[in-house]
Every structure is written in C-alpha cells, then in structure tokens.
Design a protein around this motif. Structure first.
Motif, PDB file in Angstrom:
ATOM      1  N   ARG A 123      52.373  44.738  37.557  1.00 16.79           N
ATOM      2  CA  ARG A 123      53.113  44.486  38.928  1.00 16.79           C
ATOM      3  C   ARG A 123      54.987  43.305  38.127  1.00 16.79           C
ATOM      4  N   VAL A 124      53.399  41.855  37.575  1.00 13.20           N
ATOM      5  CA  VAL A 124      54.419  41.398  36.510  1.00 13.20           C
ATOM      6  C   VAL A 124      55.157  40.957  36.280  1.00 13.20           C
ATOM      7  N   GLU A 126      56.544  44.374  35.581  1.00 13.93           N
ATOM      8  CA  GLU A 126      58.669  45.296  35.885  1.00 13.93           C
ATOM      9  C   GLU A 126      57.867  46.512  36.085  1.00 13.93           C
ATOM     10  N   ARG A 229      49.509  43.180  44.900  1.00 19.91           N
ATOM     11  CA  ARG A 229      50.628  41.732  45.711  1.00 19.91           C
ATOM     12  C   ARG A 229      50.819  40.910  44.475  1.00 19.91           C
ATOM     13  N   SER A 231      51.512  38.092  41.833  1.00 21.33           N
ATOM     14  CA  SER A 231      53.103  37.489  41.330  1.00 21.33           C
ATOM     15  C   SER A 231      52.695  36.051  40.615  1.00 21.33           C
ATOM     16  N   GLY A 232      53.749  35.604  39.809  1.00 24.48           N
ATOM     17  CA  GLY A 232      53.626  34.385  39.016  1.00 24.48           C
ATOM     18  C   GLY A 232      53.188  34.773  37.827  1.00 24.48           C
ATOM     19  N   GLY A 236      49.255  34.168  38.584  1.00 20.49           N
ATOM     20  CA  GLY A 236      48.741  34.978  39.833  1.00 20.49           C
ATOM     21  C   GLY A 236      48.180  35.879  38.757  1.00 20.49           C
TER      22      GLY A 236
END
Lengths: 266, 265
Positions: A123-124, A126, A229, A231-232, A236
């Motif tokens: 997720r982080v 991309e 979910r 992020s960061g 994260g």
C-alpha cells in the motif's frame, strides 16, 4: 482525554466496518472465480507460505501445551485419587479449546502479521494503486488467497495441535503421574464419544475445527484489512501490523467464548 | 470547450482534440486543501508536463484523473466519461485506457520483470496466452531491457525499475499515459534516456501523455505544453517557449528557484 477516547473508539468502529466490508467482498469473489485454476494455485501458494511453514512451531507449542495441561491437571487429580481421568481432560481441553486457540495465536503471530506487513508495504509503495490502475482487483488478487489459505490451514494445523498436544499430555501422564498409555487413550477416547455429526464426527472435534476455520478467516481478514489501510511509510506499516495482531487476538478470544457458549452453554 | 473537428479535416486546420478535461476540481485531505478549483485539459497525442513545487498536488491531480482519488468538487472528464460518476466496474473499464508509471515504479516485488509486464495482459485476458510472451518481449525491447526479463525488482537499478514500469504501462496499448515524476532520483544520463523513451512512445503510438515533474530541463526537453500547478490551481499553461517567457509570478519564482514568499514544504 474525552476527545482521545472518542477518536480511538471511532477508529475502532471504522476499522471494524472496513474489515466487515472486506469480508463481504471476499465471500462474493470466492463464489465467483474468474480464473479458477490460477486462483486455486494462488491459494495453495499461500497455504504453503503461511501454513506449512508454521508446522514446526505448531508441533513444538502443541506438545508443550499438552504437557503443561496434563501436569497441572494431573497434580490436582492425583490429590483426589482421580488421575485416571487425565486422558479425558487433556483430550477434551485440546480438542474443544486449546487446539484451535493455540493454533490461532500462532497463526496470528506468523501469518496475520505477515499479511498486514506484506499488504501494508504494498500500500505505502503504491503497488496496490498500480494493481487498481491495471484493473486488477486487489481483493481477488491479494486478499482472497490469503483468507482462504488461512481458513483451511488453521483447520489442518488445529488437528495437528490436537494430536500432538494429546501426545504430549500422554507422555507426562505416563512419566509424572503413573497413568499408563492404554488408560490415557481410553480416557481420551471417552472424551470424544457422545454426540456425533454425520455419524462419525465427534462434537468436540467438529466444534473445535469449526472454531479453527472461523479463526483462520478472521486472522486473514483482519491482517489484510489493516494492511490495506496502512499509510505513512514504514512506521505506518509497523502500526498496521501491531493493530492486526492485537485485534486478531482479542477477536479470537471474544469469538471463541461466544462459539463455546453457543455449542456448550446455550 | 473546443469544438470537435471533423475526422477528414486537413491537419493544419484541425483543432486539437481534448481527451481529458478537469474543470473546477477541488480535493482536500482533512484541513489541507490540495486542489482548489483546478482547470486543465489534455489534448490527443500531446505531452503535457505539469510542474509544481513538492506538495503542490501534482500526484493528486494524476490520481484524480484516473479515479484512484475522488474529487471533492468539480468535474473530471476522460474519453467523454464523467470519472466521478463511474462505479467500480466503470472505473475498471476506464482504467484500461490508461497506463500509469508510478514514481518508484510500483513493481510487484515477488514477480520478475517479465512477469510484472505480463501481469495486466494475463489477469485481464487482454490477449490469447500464446501471444503474451511476444508482447512482453516487444515491450522489453522498446525500453532497451531485452536481457533483464528474469530480474526481480530488488536486483534492478532505479532506472531499470522505471523502464520496466513504463513497459508494463504501454504493453496494454493505452490511450493515455500518466507519468508520476519519471526521472526523480535518476542521474542525468538515465534521465535523458527516460525522456527519449517518453517522446518515442508518444511518437510510435500517438498516446496522450501527462508527465508530473519538477525537473525543468526534462520538462522543456519533452513537453508540447507546460502547465504550472500553484495554490491548488493551474496558473499557466503554454508551449515551452511561451512558458519560459511568462510573467506570472509563481512561474517566474519556480523558474528562478526563488523561494521568497513561499511556505516551506
């Protein structure tokens, strides 16, 4: 203070809603495969990565859990002159509760955290966005194989936990409590008699395996939803892994209680 | 809105056709207003470079165009479709017309270069299985990585990852390519080769390209038009020569690397 508590509560509600929505998406896709053979292979790969690789630790923990249950219970039973019941108690404990619970905790630590970490990192960086841009459904491609694999492997590993835990209990009963193996197995067999499903599945066995399946699916859904979910950056991802492990353990305990109540206490 | 020209009109009198249009687009993240009434159009087969400071909202603009992010207001029209009005299935179909080159490449780490490039073809059944290998080889050849097909992303340099990402984006023959800072972090020689690839891809396929960048040299090398994103809006949009001569305040400060009056980001 109130604001913080409210924010935490709101976060929990949002997380729960997201996880439930994800479970719904997984179930819809499970019954409508697009490429059955490819999706089956993906599930098998996940079963190996997250299940088969956990076998050594499952066996080790199961044996020692059985030994602990047998020793602690046996000491008390000997005080009442009833050490002959040890086989029944160890088997009932392992098959009804300890087997699915211990397996779920191990899979939470090994597989649930890995799901959150893998998908959170994607997720982080991309990679999830890239899948969506390629019109590849991340739920079907990433989440469904993990959830299906964990549901199946939690059942299989629970069976192993039950068996090796009972074996460990038998060894302690023989060496520490003077209960012979035939007497132990007679007691263990007696614990699994009674109600049967389909004429051969003992209640203690099928309730334990059903719990295991539910726990496995829960661990997969919670791990994947926290990862999606994230992020960061790396921090994260770390937070997502921590939340996944804590949420899985708490939910396993709560769900485990209510399933036990439904099968035995209602 | 520019009128559509007849298909058989002579080239020199044909008005450029708009394929993507953003009108009054707004997007916020909490209290942080990133896009604040952004207007932008992308024409067929052009290379449009969007410049702006870090944190100006360039990547957000790209993600709004292809529906990864939903705008809070305004309209986004891509290939005559209102992006914000599309459901999940509609978005999936629309995205088949886009290729996206992410800043870090966004390659799947457990797949080789060939497998990454083949992924959209295989998962979406875009061609018969027997043709996949040929298309993948052609895409690798286009980015000069014929011998790197078996490498995993952690075995590649940054430039190689971006080229594989470009190959993956073009293998599906999209109508538009979105590049998110394709040359950031690369040395000047690799940057120039990526720039050449972007232009060559457009020349070969006629694809419309939007390039997000803060690399001025790269921008002026490849752009048909250059746009400046500042304060959540496009404050200038013109061919490179005209853009350089712009007397718009934000453009002048960006071109002169003058931070006066700008918040630190």
């Amino acid at each position: 203070m109130v604001e913080r508590v409210g924010a935490v509560g709101l976060g929990m509600v949002q997380g729960s809603g997201y996880a439930l929505g994800l479970l719904g998406k997984v179930l819809r896709r499970a019954f409508k495969p697009r490429h059955p053979l490819r999706e089956f292979r993906a599930v098998v790969n996940q079963m190996y990565d997250h299940g088969v690789k956990a076998i050594p630790v499952v066996i080790l923990v199961a044996v020692f859990t059985g030994m602990i249950v047998s020793l602690q219970t046996g000491i008390e039973l000997r005080g009442m002159g009833s050490e002959g019941l040890i086989g029944r108690i160890v088997a009932a404990s392992m098959f009804r509760e300890m087997g699915p619970f211990i397996t779920a905790i191990i899979l939470t630590a090994t597989a649930g955290s890995a799901c959150a970490a893998e998908i959170g990192t994607m997720r982080v960086s991309e990679e999830i966005d890239a899948l969506e841009m390629m019109s590849i459904d991340p739920v079907r491609f990433l989440v469904l194989p993990r959830v299906a694999a964990l549901g199946i492997m939690c059942v299989a590993l629970t069976l192993m936990t039950d068996c090796f835990g009972t074996l460990g209990g038998a060894a302690i009963a023989k060496t520490q409590l003077g209960v012979s193996y035939p007497e132990f197995w007679e007691g263990a067999r007696g614990a699994l008699e009674g109600e049967y499903l389909l004429g051969f599945l003992a209640k203690d066995l099928y309730t334990g395996l059903l719990k295991a399946f539910v726990f496995g699916v829960l661990i997969g859904v919670v791990g994947c939803s926290q990862g999606l979910r994230a992020s960061g950056g790396a921090l994260g991802v770390g937070r997502a892994v921590r939340r996944a492990v804590v949420a899985s353990i708490v939910l396993v305990l709560i769900l485990g209680y209510y399933m036990t109540w439904a099968f035995y206490g209602a | 809105m520019e009128p559509e020209a007849p298909a058989d009109a002579p080239a020199e009198t044909t008005a450029p056709r708009t394929v993507i249009r953003l009108e009054g687009v707004r997007k916020s993240f909490g209290e942080d207003v990133v896009l604040d009434g952004l207007d932008l159009e992308v024409r067929k087969s052009e290379i449009l470079v969007v410049l702006g400071r870090s944190g100006a909202g360039k990547s957000v603009t790209l993600k709004v165009i292809c529906g990864i992010l939903r705008p809070d207001g305004g309209t986004v029209t891509a290939f005559k479709q209102d992006v914000a009005a599309l459901d999940e299935r509609g978005l999936r179909h629309l995205r088949e017309r886009f290729g996206y080159v992410f800043q870090g490449g966004a390659l799947l780490q457990w797949l080789t270069a060939e497998e990454n490039i083949a992924l959209p073809l295989v998962e979406n059944d875009l061609c018969p299985p027997g043709e996949v290998e040929g298309k993948v080889r052609a895409a690798l050849g286009m980015v000069d990585l014929r011998d790197a097909g078996a490498l995993y992303p952690d075995q590649m340099s940054g430039g190689m990852r971006k080229r594989v990402a470009l190959a993956r984006a073009v293998v599906t023959e999209p109508n538009a390519l979105l590049y998110d800072e394709p040359t950031t972090g690369l040395d000047p020689i690799t940057t120039a080769s990526i720039d050449r690839l972007i232009v060559a891809t457009r020349d070969r396929t006629g694809v419309s390209s939007i390039v997000i960048s803060h690399d001025l040299d790269s921008a002026f090398r490849i752009a048909d038009r250059v746009a400046m994103l500042h304060g959540g809006r496009i404050v200038a949009c013109a061919p490179p020569g005209e853009f350089r001569r712009s007397d718009q305040d934000a453009v002048r400060r960006f071109l002169q690397a003058d931070p006066a009056g700008e918040p630190n980001r």
